[in-house]
Design an enzyme around this catalytic site. Structure first.
Site, PDB file in Angstrom:
ATOM      1  N   GLU A 168       0.816  -1.221   0.000  1.00  0.00           N
ATOM      2  CA  GLU A 168       0.000   0.000   0.000  1.00  0.00           C
ATOM      3  C   GLU A 168       0.842   1.260   0.000  1.00  0.00           C
ATOM      4  O   GLU A 168       1.975   1.281   0.481  1.00  0.00           O
ATOM      5  CB  GLU A 168      -0.954  -0.010   1.184  1.00  0.00           C
ATOM      6  CG  GLU A 168      -0.240   0.011   2.499  1.00  0.00           C
ATOM      7  CD  GLU A 168      -1.209  -0.070   3.670  1.00  0.00           C
ATOM      8  OE1 GLU A 168      -2.184  -0.836   3.569  1.00  0.00           O
ATOM      9  OE2 GLU A 168      -0.968   0.618   4.647  1.00  0.00           O
ATOM     10  N   CYS A 224       3.470   8.740   0.364  1.00  0.00           N
ATOM     11  CA  CYS A 224       3.935   7.920   1.479  1.00  0.00           C
ATOM     12  C   CYS A 224       4.131   6.502   0.944  1.00  0.00           C
ATOM     13  O   CYS A 224       3.181   5.865   0.496  1.00  0.00           O
ATOM     14  CB  CYS A 224       2.884   7.973   2.589  1.00  0.00           C
ATOM     15  SG  CYS A 224       3.258   6.912   3.975  1.00  0.00           S
ATOM     16  N   CYS A 257       6.427  -6.210   8.144  1.00  0.00           N
ATOM     17  CA  CYS A 257       7.589  -5.641   8.825  1.00  0.00           C
ATOM     18  C   CYS A 257       8.050  -6.619   9.899  1.00  0.00           C
ATOM     19  O   CYS A 257       7.232  -7.241  10.567  1.00  0.00           O
ATOM     20  CB  CYS A 257       7.231  -4.297   9.461  1.00  0.00           C
ATOM     21  SG  CYS A 257       8.643  -3.485  10.243  1.00  0.00           S
ATOM     22  N   CYS A 308       6.471  -3.832  16.198  1.00  0.00           N
ATOM     23  CA  CYS A 308       5.975  -2.828  17.156  1.00  0.00           C
ATOM     24  C   CYS A 308       4.531  -3.174  17.529  1.00  0.00           C
ATOM     25  O   CYS A 308       3.714  -3.474  16.652  1.00  0.00           O
ATOM     26  CB  CYS A 308       6.055  -1.425  16.561  1.00  0.00           C
ATOM     27  SG  CYS A 308       7.734  -0.997  16.078  1.00  0.00           S
ATOM     28  N   CYS A 364       1.326  -1.321  15.951  1.00  0.00           N
ATOM     29  CA  CYS A 364       1.351  -1.055  14.503  1.00  0.00           C
ATOM     30  C   CYS A 364       0.699  -2.192  13.713  1.00  0.00           C
ATOM     31  O   CYS A 364       1.052  -3.362  13.894  1.00  0.00           O
ATOM     32  CB  CYS A 364       2.801  -0.860  14.071  1.00  0.00           C
ATOM     33  SG  CYS A 364       3.006  -0.798  12.278  1.00  0.00           S
ATOM     34  N   CYS A 414      -0.704   3.254   9.010  1.00  0.00           N
ATOM     35  CA  CYS A 414       0.216   2.238   8.566  1.00  0.00           C
ATOM     36  C   CYS A 414      -0.354   0.816   8.503  1.00  0.00           C
ATOM     37  O   CYS A 414      -0.739   0.247   9.509  1.00  0.00           O
ATOM     38  CB  CYS A 414       1.355   2.326   9.590  1.00  0.00           C
ATOM     39  SG  CYS A 414       2.767   1.359   9.345  1.00  0.00           S
TER      40      CYS A 414
HETATM   41  N1  SAH Z   1       9.095   1.594  10.098  1.00  0.00           N
HETATM   42  C1  SAH Z   1       9.239   2.992  10.130  1.00  0.00           C
HETATM   43  C2  SAH Z   1       8.334   3.720   9.161  1.00  0.00           C
HETATM   44  C3  SAH Z   1       6.928   3.287   9.007  1.00  0.00           C
HETATM   45  S1  SAH Z   1       5.811   3.661  10.274  1.00  0.00           S
HETATM   46  C4  SAH Z   1       9.067   3.528  11.545  1.00  0.00           C
HETATM   47  O1  SAH Z   1       8.617   2.789  12.396  1.00  0.00           O
HETATM   48  O2  SAH Z   1       9.443   4.691  11.761  1.00  0.00           O
HETATM   49  C5  SAH Z   1       5.693   5.443  10.280  1.00  0.00           C
HETATM   50  C6  SAH Z   1       5.286   6.003  11.642  1.00  0.00           C
HETATM   51  O3  SAH Z   1       3.950   5.607  11.968  1.00  0.00           O
HETATM   52  C7  SAH Z   1       6.176   5.518  12.777  1.00  0.00           C
HETATM   53  O4  SAH Z   1       6.587   6.564  13.609  1.00  0.00           O
HETATM   54  C8  SAH Z   1       5.265   4.554  13.492  1.00  0.00           C
HETATM   55  O5  SAH Z   1       5.625   4.379  14.828  1.00  0.00           O
HETATM   56  C9  SAH Z   1       3.914   5.207  13.324  1.00  0.00           C
HETATM   57  N2  SAH Z   1       2.775   4.312  13.577  1.00  0.00           N
HETATM   58  C10 SAH Z   1       2.670   3.004  13.345  1.00  0.00           C
HETATM   59  N3  SAH Z   1       1.458   2.546  13.723  1.00  0.00           N
HETATM   60  C11 SAH Z   1       0.776   3.602  14.222  1.00  0.00           C
HETATM   61  C12 SAH Z   1      -0.528   3.766  14.783  1.00  0.00           C
HETATM   62  N4  SAH Z   1      -1.365   2.755  14.900  1.00  0.00           N
HETATM   63  N5  SAH Z   1      -0.882   4.999  15.202  1.00  0.00           N
HETATM   64  C13 SAH Z   1      -0.012   6.047  15.068  1.00  0.00           C
HETATM   65  N6  SAH Z   1       1.211   5.943  14.534  1.00  0.00           N
HETATM   66  C14 SAH Z   1       1.604   4.735  14.129  1.00  0.00           C
HETATM   67 FE1  SF4 Z   2       7.633  -1.776  11.388  1.00  0.00          FE
HETATM   68 FE2  SF4 Z   2       5.353  -0.645  12.117  1.00  0.00          FE
HETATM   69 FE3  SF4 Z   2       7.401  -0.741  13.832  1.00  0.00          FE
HETATM   70 FE4  SF4 Z   2       7.534   0.888  11.691  1.00  0.00          FE
HETATM   71  S1  SF4 Z   2       6.075   1.040  13.402  1.00  0.00           S
HETATM   72  S2  SF4 Z   2       9.120  -0.510  12.457  1.00  0.00           S
HETATM   73  S3  SF4 Z   2       6.404  -0.346  10.193  1.00  0.00           S
HETATM   74  S4  SF4 Z   2       6.292  -2.522  13.013  1.00  0.00           S
END
Ligand code: SAH
Ligand code: SF4
Length: 351
Positions: free
Chosen positions: A99, A112, A119, A123, A126, A342
């Site tokens: 996406e 974006c 991934c 996290c 996420c 995300c």
């Molecule tokens: N992997 C990278 C980039 C992709 S995520 C990273 O983690 O930085 C981009 C941003 O979206 C990151 O700061 C991540 O922590 C945030 N993010 C992921 N899931 C989210 C959610 N459910 N609500 C708000 N921010 C989120």
């Molecule tokens: Fe991966 Fe989501 Fe963590 Fe970014 S926030 S590193 S996309 S698991």
């Protein structure tokens, strides 16, 4: 079930070929080699959805190209358009779903992009992290995301952020390869200034240090999400390997070498990392080097127990950081109407 298709035998896309490879293809067809430059220049300057739009090449040649050298690798697999965001879903040749989102703020359109399918960082808040890791994207697939959003929407993005699915520094080589094409002036690439390209990383010090040596003045955003290692390890499993101190040392090196101010991202989770004491600890960490903080109120993810803090708590957190002279913004959530957080559109379509 995901269909295994003919990805091994399918013809390579123009976005997957170098200029020399494309020139060799044309020569093999009895065409002049400069057709390669012509085609790439058109693609990188105009943005087209298909060969029909490539008007500087004869119809006959376009038909042959469409059959033997497709423009793109990714196939359109759906999308949702809202007022401030347009979310796109692509199907790769192996069936993987990818996406991308175009995000609009006044005066700026940002693409974006995803860097991986899923991934591996896991996290806990996420949607992408929850679905696990499938594979890295190739540079050509990343480039496809950008070019196809442009070609299909007819709107050119001035900025690129790697904030879609995946951890860009875990797929370092292919991400940099794609960035070099996005950054190069036409006919070699799309001519997007490095300062308009942001890599968002979960915070992988060896990758950040390597990036510092690339001679590219990219924007770097580092997802910190907690001021102490213990809380951070609960939210970001991979951070057990990389203590905050190490992450920040690598960020300082990046800033020193590139003269770029780094942004720290901080997802606000009610009752987990949003207290005043945590804001003070974060302020203490960030005050000694030039940087910005970007607070991201949590976007709900199905099956995830976290909540976004009330507006008051968000503002209180911001005010504390500002007392430490850290310029702070709260990210206004773009595209909630189109599930732009995300990994969410993909998750829905896999369900
Ligand atoms: N992997 C990278 C980039 C992709 S995520 C990273 O983690 O930085 C981009 C941003 O979206 C990151 O700061 C991540 O922590 C945030 N993010 C992921 N899931 C989210 C959610 N459910 N609500 C708000 N921010 C989120
Ligand atoms: Fe991966 Fe989501 Fe963590 Fe970014 S926030 S590193 S996309 S698991």
């Amino acid at each position: 079930m995901r269909g295994m298709n003919d990805s091994a035998t399918a013809p390579r896309s123009v976005t997957a070929m170098t200029e020399d490879e494309l020139a060799a293809l044309f020569k093999g067809w009895g065409e002049p080699a400069f057709r390669a430059t012509q085609l790439r220049e058109f693609l990188f300057r105009k943005g087209v959805a298909s060969y029909e739009g490539v008007t500087n090449i004869s119809k006959k040649l376009r038909e042959r190209l469409a059959a033997e050298a497709p423009l793109y690798e990714l196939a359109y697999a759906g999308g949702t358009a809202g007022d401030d965001a347009h979310k796109w879903l692509w199907k790769a040749r192996d069936g993987a779903l990818i996406e991308s989102v175009q995000i609009r703020v006044p005066g700026r359109l940002t693409s974006c992009l995803s860097s991986q399918v899923g991934c591996a960082m896991g996290c806990v808040f996420c949607a992408t992290g929850l679905s696990g890791f499938e594979r890295h994207l190739r540079a050509s697939e990343i480039l496809d995301e950008y070019l196809q959003m442009w070609g299909r929407s007819g709107e050119h993005s001035s900025h690129v952020v790697f904030m879609g699915m995946g951890e860009p520094l875990h797929n370092y080589d292919e991400v940099i390869k794609a960035i070099r094409v996005l950054n190069a002036p036409p006919p070699k690439g799309c001519g997007i200034g490095a300062r308009r390209i942001t890599i968002s990383t979960v915070g992988i010090p060896p990758g950040i240090k390597r990036l510092a040596g690339e001679q590219l003045q990219l924007e770097l955003a580092v997802s910190l999400h907690a001021p102490d290692d213990e809380t951070r390890a609960r939210l970001i499993p991979v951070s057990k390997r990389y203590p905050i101190k190490e992450v920040m040392e690598s960020v300082r090196e990046f800033s020193r070498k590139t003269r770029r101010m780094v942004t720290y991202e901080y997802v606000l989770l009610a009752g987990v990392n949003d207290s005043e004491a945590q804001a003070r600890d974060l302020g203490g960490l960030l005050q000694d080097h030039p940087c910005k903080a970007n607070l991201i109120p949590f976007n709900a993810v199905e099956g995830v127990p976290y909540k976004r803090p009330e507006l008051e708590a968000q503002e209180r957190f911001k005010a504390v950081l500002e007392r430490f002279h850290v310029p702070t913004t709260i990210r206004f959530s773009k595209g909630r109407s189109v599930d732009a957080a995300c990994g969410q559109l993909r998750r829905r379509s896999l369900a």
